[in-house]
Design a protein around this motif. Structure first.
Motif, PDB file in Angstrom:
ATOM      1  N   ARG A 233      -3.899  -8.801   3.260  1.00 59.78           N
ATOM      2  CA  ARG A 233      -4.209  -7.490   3.828  1.00 59.78           C
ATOM      3  C   ARG A 233      -3.332  -7.201   5.029  1.00 59.78           C
ATOM      4  NH1 ARG A 233     -10.175  -5.464   2.886  1.00 59.78           N
ATOM      5  NH2 ARG A 233     -10.585  -6.445   0.895  1.00 59.78           N
TER       6      ARG A 233
ATOM      7  N   GLU B 113      -2.143  -2.780  -9.828  1.00 60.90           N
ATOM      8  CA  GLU B 113      -2.237  -3.549  -8.586  1.00 60.90           C
ATOM      9  C   GLU B 113      -2.351  -2.623  -7.380  1.00 60.90           C
ATOM     10  OE1 GLU B 113      -2.250  -6.704  -5.793  1.00 60.90           O
ATOM     11  OE2 GLU B 113      -2.813  -6.518  -7.910  1.00 60.90           O
ATOM     12  N   THR B 114      -1.572  -1.546  -7.381  1.00 63.42           N
ATOM     13  CA  THR B 114      -1.632  -0.592  -6.268  1.00 63.42           C
ATOM     14  C   THR B 114      -2.989   0.095  -6.235  1.00 63.42           C
ATOM     15  OG1 THR B 114       0.757  -0.208  -6.469  1.00 63.42           O
ATOM     16  CG2 THR B 114      -0.519   1.405  -5.216  1.00 63.42           C
TER      17      THR B 114
ATOM     18  N   ARG C  73      -5.812  -1.077  -7.307  1.00 60.76           N
ATOM     19  CA  ARG C  73      -6.809  -2.039  -6.842  1.00 60.76           C
ATOM     20  C   ARG C  73      -6.758  -2.209  -5.335  1.00 60.76           C
ATOM     21  NH1 ARG C  73      -7.043  -6.982  -5.153  1.00 60.76           N
ATOM     22  NH2 ARG C  73      -4.798  -7.347  -5.419  1.00 60.76           N
ATOM     23  N   ARG C  74      -5.557  -2.360  -4.796  1.00 65.02           N
ATOM     24  CA  ARG C  74      -5.423  -2.559  -3.350  1.00 65.02           C
ATOM     25  C   ARG C  74      -5.906  -1.338  -2.570  1.00 65.02           C
ATOM     26  NH1 ARG C  74      -2.444  -6.422  -0.788  1.00 65.02           N
ATOM     27  NH2 ARG C  74      -1.449  -8.026  -2.063  1.00 65.02           N
TER      28      ARG C  74
ATOM     29  N   GLU D 141      -9.724  -1.425  -2.632  1.00 60.36           N
ATOM     30  CA  GLU D 141     -10.352  -2.503  -1.879  1.00 60.36           C
ATOM     31  C   GLU D 141     -10.095  -2.404  -0.382  1.00 60.36           C
ATOM     32  OE1 GLU D 141      -9.010  -6.172  -3.496  1.00 60.36           O
ATOM     33  OE2 GLU D 141     -10.216  -6.017  -5.343  1.00 60.36           O
ATOM     34  N   GLU D 142      -8.883  -1.980   0.003  1.00 62.79           N
ATOM     35  CA  GLU D 142      -8.511  -2.025   1.417  1.00 62.79           C
ATOM     36  C   GLU D 142      -8.675  -0.692   2.134  1.00 62.79           C
ATOM     37  OE1 GLU D 142      -4.923  -4.161   2.286  1.00 62.79           O
ATOM     38  OE2 GLU D 142      -5.027  -5.296   0.423  1.00 62.79           O
TER      39      GLU D 142
ATOM     40  N   LEU E 177       0.809  -1.214   0.000  1.00 58.33           N
ATOM     41  CA  LEU E 177       0.000   0.000   0.000  1.00 58.33           C
ATOM     42  C   LEU E 177       0.849   1.273   0.000  1.00 58.33           C
ATOM     43  CD1 LEU E 177      -2.814  -1.053   2.495  1.00 58.33           C
ATOM     44  CD2 LEU E 177      -2.958  -0.891   0.008  1.00 58.33           C
TER      45      LEU E 177
END
Length: 320
Positions: A287, A225-226, A228-229, A232-233, A198
């Motif tokens: 996570r 990818e970053t 998306r994370r 989502e998080e 993250l």
């Protein structure tokens, strides 16, 4: 033998298991974990007085013994004997003072070098920054305060030092990329990114290094990818800085550096012992708990959790 008030000829190691080193590099025997706790708490002040109440809270917290004053005096007496000939432990008004300077304590030396390195980087002097940051990171021998983390004072200090270490590593990556040494740090960058998925700064540095290596598709994959994370998080979009790097990549503006000092020595980050790598507590597959996130992300996560209207926010408690 040192007289009261004389400067120390001892080095205190806090970036790893707590240790005292005499000027001939021999280790001073500091037997007992509580004794090392006392040494560490005093050394963190870099020669400034520490009040008795502060020492009691830092060493015992709410579990202080009934005769805590006598217990502390006994520890002080034992530490004085252990340090005899290399440092003095003075009684001052309301507390105690260890005769060390900031430069005698590796944690203070690390923070000073890291700060200087960041200033050099901000001033555009990447060579000087890389040297200073390499020296700072080279002081680490393991997790900070590794063998005294049960002391009430230790966890907060260790977490702060680890955050400074992570920032210094990112600064050194940045300096290396500015010097055109992307091939030398790309492996370390990839490992750091895997540990801190993250971290937007690490993502941006990885994208730059991959682009410089001619791996544009991999650099774009890092961004996706970053993004998306983060969504989502944390329920947030990438920062403006990371989006700017992404746009520069799409436009072909992230090019391979044209200047690379031919005589430059390899500039890889010092290898980190396995115990320095922090996978951290998990809250689900892949996570990382909010406590290990950068401060900006922690603030975002708190706001999201407190506001049910935001994506991922918590519903009000039943009946409220």
């Amino acid at each position: 033998m040192l007289r009261l008030g004389e400067a120390a000829v001892v080095k205190i190691v806090l970036l790893g298991p707590v240790e005292a080193m005499a000027d001939d590099a021999s280790s001073v025997d500091i037997g007992g974990v509580r004794l090392r706790m006392l040494l560490a708490r005093l050394a963190l002040e870099g020669g400034r007085p520490v009040l008795v109440d502060t020492l009691v809270d830092g060493l015992w917290g709410a579990d202080s013994p009934a005769e805590v004053g006598n217990a502390l005096q006994a520890l002080v007496s034992r530490l004085r004997k252990a340090l005899r000939g290399v440092a003095t432990l003075e009684s001052v008004a309301g507390g105690y003072r260890l005769s060390v300077r900031d430069e005698d304590v590796d944690a203070h030396r690390f923070e000073e070098l890291a700060a200087r390195g960041r200033r050099e980087l901000a001033a555009g002097r990447a060579d000087e920054a890389a040297s200073l940051l390499g020296a700072a990171l080279g002081l680490w021998r393991g997790p900070a305060l590794a063998d005294v983390l049960d002391a009430p004072f230790a966890r907060t200090v260790a977490t702060r030092l680890d955050d400074v270490r992570a920032a210094a590593a990112e600064d050194r990556f940045d300096a290396a990329l500015r010097l055109g040494r992307y091939a030398e740090v790309l492996t370390d960058l990839e490992a750091a990114g895997a540990e801190s998925p993250l971290s937007e700064r690490l993502a941006g540095l990885r994208m730059k290094a991959l682009s410089a290596a001619g791996r544009q598709s991999d650099a774009l994959a890092v961004y996706e990818e970053t993004r998306r994370r983060l969504g989502e998080e944390l329920g947030v979009d990438p920062s403006a800085e990371l989006q700017d790097i992404h746009m520069a990549l799409l436009r072909g503006e992230l090019t391979t550096p044209t200047h690379r000092p031919e005589a430059a020595a390899p500039s890889r980050l010092p290898a980190q012992p396995d115990e320095l790598r922090r996978p951290g507590p998990r809250t689900g597959p892949g996570r990382r708990s909010a406590g290990l996130l950068p401060a900006r992300h922690r603030r975002r996560l708190r706001r999201r959790r407190q506001d049910p209207a935001l994506p991922g926010g918590r519903d009000p408690a039943p009946g409220l």
